[in-house]
Design an enzyme around this catalytic site. Structure first.
Site, short mmCIF file in Angstrom:
data_model
loop_
_atom_site.label_atom_id
_atom_site.label_comp_id
_atom_site.label_asym_id
_atom_site.label_seq_id
_atom_site.Cartn_x
_atom_site.Cartn_y
_atom_site.Cartn_z
N SER A 141 0.85 -1.19 0.00
CA SER A 141 0.00 0.00 0.00
C SER A 141 0.88 1.23 0.00
CB SER A 141 -0.90 0.03 1.23
OG SER A 141 -1.51 1.30 1.35
N TYR A 164 -2.49 -0.74 9.97
CA TYR A 164 -2.41 -1.21 8.57
C TYR A 164 -1.10 -0.76 7.94
CZ TYR A 164 -3.73 -1.56 3.61
OH TYR A 164 -3.76 -1.86 2.27
N1 LIG Z 1 -8.61 -1.29 -1.52
C1 LIG Z 1 -7.58 -0.45 -1.56
O1 LIG Z 1 -7.75 0.78 -1.74
C2 LIG Z 1 -6.18 -0.97 -1.43
C3 LIG Z 1 -5.13 -0.09 -1.66
C4 LIG Z 1 -3.83 -0.56 -1.57
C5 LIG Z 1 -3.59 -1.87 -1.24
N2 LIG Z 1 -4.63 -2.71 -0.99
C6 LIG Z 1 -4.32 -4.08 -0.66
O2 LIG Z 1 -4.83 -4.90 -1.70
C7 LIG Z 1 -5.21 -6.16 -1.17
C8 LIG Z 1 -6.68 -6.43 -1.50
O3 LIG Z 1 -7.44 -5.35 -1.03
P1 LIG Z 1 -9.01 -5.26 -1.30
O4 LIG Z 1 -9.38 -3.84 -1.09
O5 LIG Z 1 -9.33 -5.93 -2.57
O6 LIG Z 1 -9.57 -6.09 -0.05
P2 LIG Z 1 -11.00 -6.80 0.19
O7 LIG Z 1 -11.99 -6.37 -0.82
O8 LIG Z 1 -11.29 -6.58 1.64
O9 LIG Z 1 -10.67 -8.33 -0.07
C9 LIG Z 1 -9.74 -8.98 0.75
C10 LIG Z 1 -9.59 -10.39 0.28
O10 LIG Z 1 -8.65 -11.03 1.15
C11 LIG Z 1 -9.26 -12.20 1.69
N3 LIG Z 1 -8.69 -12.49 3.00
C12 LIG Z 1 -8.76 -11.78 4.13
N4 LIG Z 1 -8.10 -12.39 5.13
C13 LIG Z 1 -7.60 -13.53 4.59
C14 LIG Z 1 -6.84 -14.60 5.08
N5 LIG Z 1 -6.43 -14.67 6.36
N6 LIG Z 1 -6.51 -15.62 4.25
C15 LIG Z 1 -6.87 -15.61 2.96
N7 LIG Z 1 -7.63 -14.63 2.42
C16 LIG Z 1 -7.97 -13.60 3.23
C17 LIG Z 1 -10.75 -11.92 1.70
O11 LIG Z 1 -11.46 -13.14 1.78
P3 LIG Z 1 -13.00 -13.23 2.26
O12 LIG Z 1 -13.82 -12.93 1.03
O13 LIG Z 1 -13.12 -14.63 2.76
O14 LIG Z 1 -13.18 -12.22 3.35
C18 LIG Z 1 -10.89 -11.19 0.38
O15 LIG Z 1 -10.92 -12.12 -0.69
C19 LIG Z 1 -4.93 -6.11 0.33
O16 LIG Z 1 -3.65 -6.65 0.59
C20 LIG Z 1 -4.94 -4.62 0.61
O17 LIG Z 1 -4.20 -4.29 1.75
C21 LIG Z 1 -5.91 -2.29 -1.09
#
Ligand SMILES: NC(=O)c1ccc[n+]([C@@H]2O[C@H](COP(=O)([O-])OP(=O)(O)OC[C@H]3O[C@@H](n4cnc5c(N)ncnc54)[C@H](OP(=O)(O)O)[C@@H]3O)[C@@H](O)[C@H]2O)c1
Length: 181
Positions: A141, A164
């Site tokens: 991030s 985070y």
């Molecule tokens: N969204 C943003 O703006 C943003 C920006 C920068 C970086 N990121 C990073 O990008 C990645 C994805 O973000 P997102 O926004 O797409 O998140 P999200 O919509 O909350 O999805 C998270 C995913 O991770 C899974 N997950 C959570 N805990 C887990 C575990 N212990 N083992 C395996 N799977 C697990 C969830 O599964 P379930 O469906 O079972 O809950 C879901 O599929 C993350 O690493 C986040 O930190 C996000």
């Protein structure tokens, strides 16, 4: 699938960025193993994003449960014998859960974003080493950037997600390597 078709594992691919990465890889002809905590939910997504050429395969994976990591590495070894791309996408953020203590937020976030990622990577290294072009992609991030945070005009300067941020800074350190001591 053909021997030359690349194989990717995407953790946390049931929704959000992980799902988009899995879909994009499938559209590019990569055999995708779609990591899902809930296998049924994963299978539903796998059907939705499969293409006429690539059947996306849902696999059970909770990076905080070592048994799912071990089972998955055994499954990939037996079925495919190698892994070409590991996308460590699974991640959580708990900063906006006011009822959780700082200790709980940080320990749970580190458990998933850092320890789970490191454990999954470690388990997949032998399979990645069997690939001619093994790749590990860690999803971090911008909030973890030390350089950006020091800049007064940074677009995210008012965004405060301390636990985070700390987890993603640790992930960045792991990404720089070395992967093993
Ligand atoms: N969204 C943003 O703006 C943003 C920006 C920068 C970086 N990121 C990073 O990008 C990645 C994805 O973000 P997102 O926004 O797409 O998140 P999200 O919509 O909350 O999805 C998270 C995913 O991770 C899974 N997950 C959570 N805990 C887990 C575990 N212990 N083992 C395996 N799977 C697990 C969830 O599964 P379930 O469906 O079972 O809950 C879901 O599929 C993350 O690493 C986040 O930190 C996000």
């Amino acid at each position: 699938m053909t021997q030359s078709q690349p194989i990717a594992l995407v953790s946390g691919a049931t929704r959000g960025i992980g799902r988009a990465i899995a879909q994009d890889l499938a559209q590019k002809g990569v055999k995708v193993l779609l990591g899902a905590r809930n296998l049924q939910a994963g299978q539903k997504v796998a059907v939705e994003i499969s293409t006429s050429e690539i059947q996306v395969e849902a696999v059970e994976l909770d990076t905080t449960h070592q048994n799912t990591i071990d089972n998955l590495s055994a499954l990939i070894a037996e079925k495919y014998g190698r892994l070409d791309i590991l996308v460590n996408n699974a991640g959580i953020s708990l900063d906006f859960y006011p009822d959780l203590s700082v200790r709980e937020k940080l320990s749970r976030t580190l458990e998933t974003n850092v320890i789970g990622t490191a454990a999954l990577t470690d388990a997949m290294i032998p399979l990645l080493e069997k690939s001619q072009h093994g790749r590990i992609v860690n999803v971090s991030s911008v909030l973890a950037s030390f350089t950006s945070r020091e800049q007064a005009d940074w677009i995210y300067k008012d965004v405060a997600m301390p636990t985070y941020q700390a987890s993603k800074a640790a992930l960045n350190s792991l990404t720089l390597g070395p992967v093993r001591a």
